[in-house]
Enzyme design. Structure first.
Site, PDB file in Angstrom:
ATOM      1  N   ASP A  88       0.869  -1.180   0.000  1.00  0.00           N
ATOM      2  CA  ASP A  88       0.000   0.000   0.000  1.00  0.00           C
ATOM      3  C   ASP A  88       0.908   1.233   0.000  1.00  0.00           C
ATOM      4  O   ASP A  88       2.126   1.095  -0.035  1.00  0.00           O
ATOM      5  CB  ASP A  88      -0.903  -0.054   1.245  1.00  0.00           C
ATOM      6  CG  ASP A  88      -2.223   0.665   1.053  1.00  0.00           C
ATOM      7  OD1 ASP A  88      -2.196   1.807   0.549  1.00  0.00           O
ATOM      8  OD2 ASP A  88      -3.273   0.107   1.391  1.00  0.00           O
TER       9      ASP A  88
ATOM     10  N   ASP B  83     -10.411  -1.119   3.100  1.00  0.00           N
ATOM     11  CA  ASP B  83      -9.216  -0.820   2.305  1.00  0.00           C
ATOM     12  C   ASP B  83      -8.148  -1.815   2.724  1.00  0.00           C
ATOM     13  O   ASP B  83      -7.487  -1.663   3.754  1.00  0.00           O
ATOM     14  CB  ASP B  83      -8.757   0.616   2.529  1.00  0.00           C
ATOM     15  CG  ASP B  83      -7.795   1.057   1.429  1.00  0.00           C
ATOM     16  OD1 ASP B  83      -7.505   0.250   0.523  1.00  0.00           O
ATOM     17  OD2 ASP B  83      -7.335   2.212   1.466  1.00  0.00           O
ATOM     18  N   ALA B  84      -8.009  -2.857   1.926  1.00  0.00           N
ATOM     19  CA  ALA B  84      -7.209  -4.016   2.332  1.00  0.00           C
ATOM     20  C   ALA B  84      -6.188  -4.402   1.273  1.00  0.00           C
ATOM     21  O   ALA B  84      -5.222  -5.094   1.567  1.00  0.00           O
ATOM     22  CB  ALA B  84      -8.132  -5.191   2.629  1.00  0.00           C
ATOM     23  N   LYS B  85      -6.407  -3.986   0.023  1.00  0.00           N
ATOM     24  CA  LYS B  85      -5.474  -4.267  -1.074  1.00  0.00           C
ATOM     25  C   LYS B  85      -5.136  -5.756  -1.133  1.00  0.00           C
ATOM     26  O   LYS B  85      -3.980  -6.123  -1.296  1.00  0.00           O
ATOM     27  CB  LYS B  85      -4.192  -3.429  -0.929  1.00  0.00           C
ATOM     28  CG  LYS B  85      -4.400  -1.941  -0.631  1.00  0.00           C
ATOM     29  CD  LYS B  85      -4.654  -1.116  -1.840  1.00  0.00           C
ATOM     30  CE  LYS B  85      -4.396   0.378  -1.680  1.00  0.00           C
ATOM     31  NZ  LYS B  85      -5.097   1.070  -0.592  1.00  0.00           N
ATOM     32  N   ARG B  86      -6.127  -6.613  -1.002  1.00  0.00           N
ATOM     33  CA  ARG B  86      -5.890  -8.039  -1.028  1.00  0.00           C
ATOM     34  C   ARG B  86      -5.786  -8.556  -2.464  1.00  0.00           C
ATOM     35  O   ARG B  86      -6.038  -7.809  -3.428  1.00  0.00           O
ATOM     36  CB  ARG B  86      -6.999  -8.779  -0.275  1.00  0.00           C
ATOM     37  CG  ARG B  86      -7.115  -8.390   1.196  1.00  0.00           C
ATOM     38  CD  ARG B  86      -5.842  -8.635   1.973  1.00  0.00           C
ATOM     39  NE  ARG B  86      -6.082  -8.646   3.412  1.00  0.00           N
ATOM     40  CZ  ARG B  86      -5.778  -7.656   4.254  1.00  0.00           C
ATOM     41  NH1 ARG B  86      -5.214  -6.555   3.828  1.00  0.00           N
ATOM     42  NH2 ARG B  86      -6.022  -7.770   5.550  1.00  0.00           N
TER      43      ARG B  86
END
Lengths: 265, 265
Positions: A88, B83-86
């Site tokens: 991120d 909001d984890a951007k997995r």
């Protein structure tokens, strides 16, 4: 000397646990503990996959922390990788680094490169800790973007390998390369001859250990090969741990043979 | 009609909380609750950033779940984005989807595209839930890989926008585009004219709301603009919530003006 470069993936899914564990107070931790005790003689690393713990919320996070603490206490030589695929903007990656390197004391974390340098470097500020950066993954979708080539013919995964070497050396960075990628290992070894590669995809995903060794091994071995489902879910009876141990031992023996064939033991 | 397309980022860092909260039983939840009550009239969405909760381990995960439950109970109209951007291989992405859409009942999750189609599609199997896919992010490192161009001149973020439309339509998918990207919004709108864009980077990261609207707004607005630090940490005294509310209102008024200028209200 274990003659092993096996990493056991701790992907504990409550829906797949042996029925005999479901009455335990913390079935996931009980499962991991039994799997660890049975497989530790044959492996050098464990890789808890965060998705499986998070999917159970607070209960899962408790089981994750207990598993790491158990490994640290009873098997201090095992290398522990948080398979988390994080990445991120800088201040957020710094928080993820804090999660895995301070709040829980792991050795390495898998990181996704899409957001570039400042999404990766916050993980590199911890002495003795490692980043395992995604390069060429084991899944079918790896072809969608990772093989994209620029005008000079350099592919995205090659650009990731090349550029990321500006951020840290082979003492701090490893790369994820799927066992299903066959001869692409040769291309990868041209760019990162000395780095460790974390190789998932042997077993349930269809990758071949023999092929990975042929194309991916370097003069120091340079491989950590992960197996998750093929070991931890090999049996679903009360015998699950013993069978997992046997499966791990089987892989370890193949690894010993591969190492011996190259005079690496 | 709120005349707002503001998303408030709940990036609660225990080290940045107003001192008056540190004696509370759960300072992070107390902070979030106060921020939410003060800002809810001016925003349409909240975006808890998982890194900030995970960095506190079990305590953090408890605060995250309580925050989501509080929003659901008191502000059922607010849209909640993890909001984890997995993003991982299929069976693992399915576990992350279970985390955010079953274990905690969020509306959307941010997903990283590096691993391709089967890393994204498990998040798309939930009726009424959204994937917010990273396209062109707000950070400096976004240039490292996202701007890479293939032989036809198509850049990686454009390929992500184009290919991902084969996986879901504008009713299930949004894209992350950083507020710092200026006129790149025009290129993006050529590929995804109808999709919602989640736009971080206004405020602390230096993006301009006016520019984002000029180049990124479509005939239905089509924007969710996020602000985190500039709102939630605007003040660190006992007055923090009131000041956060004022900051949110300020942004909402600018948004109302942008909407009015385009006859969208």
């Amino acid at each position: 000397m274990k003659q092993s470069f096996l990493c056991v993936g701790l992907d504990a899914d409550i829906r797949k646990l042996p029925a005999c564990l479901l009455q335990e107070e913390d079935p996931i931790f009980s499962f991991n503990k039994a799997i660890i005790d049975a497989t530790a003689p044959y492996c050098v690393a464990y890789k808890p996959n965060l998705a499986f713990y998070e999917s159970m919320g607070v209960r899962g996070w408790v089981a994750f922390e207990k598993t790491v603490a158990y490994l640290r206490q009873h098997y201090p030589d095992q290398f522990i990788i948080a398979d988390a695929k994080r990445g991120d903007i800088g201040n957020t990656s710094a928080m993820y680094a804090r999660t895995f390197f301070e709040e829980t004391n792991l050795d390495a974390v898998t990181v996704a490169p899409y957001m570039g340098e400042d999404s990766v470097t916050p993980f590199l500020t911890y002495e003795g800790k490692w980043v395992v950066l995604l390069a060429l993954t084991s899944n079918k979708g790896s072809h969608d973007f990772q093989l994209m080539a620029d005008e000079q013919g350099e592919r995205l995964f090659e650009k990731v390998l090349r550029k990321s070497q500006e951020w840290a050396g082979s003492d701090r960075m490893m790369y994820v390369v799927g066992a299903t990628q066959g001869r692409a290992f040769e291309d990868i070894r041209r760019i990162v001859p000395d780095h460790f590669l974390l190789v998932p995809g042997v077993g349930a995903q269809g990758g071949s250990l023999e092929e990975v060794c042929r194309y991916g091994m370097n003069a120091q071995c340079g491989l950590l090969v992960n197996s998750s489902r093929a070991i931890i879910y090999a049996d679903s009876t009360e015998d699950f741990a013993r069978v997992a141990g046997e499966k791990a031992q089987e892989v370890q023996r193949q690894m010993a043979a591969e190492l011996a064939a190259r005079n690496l033991v």
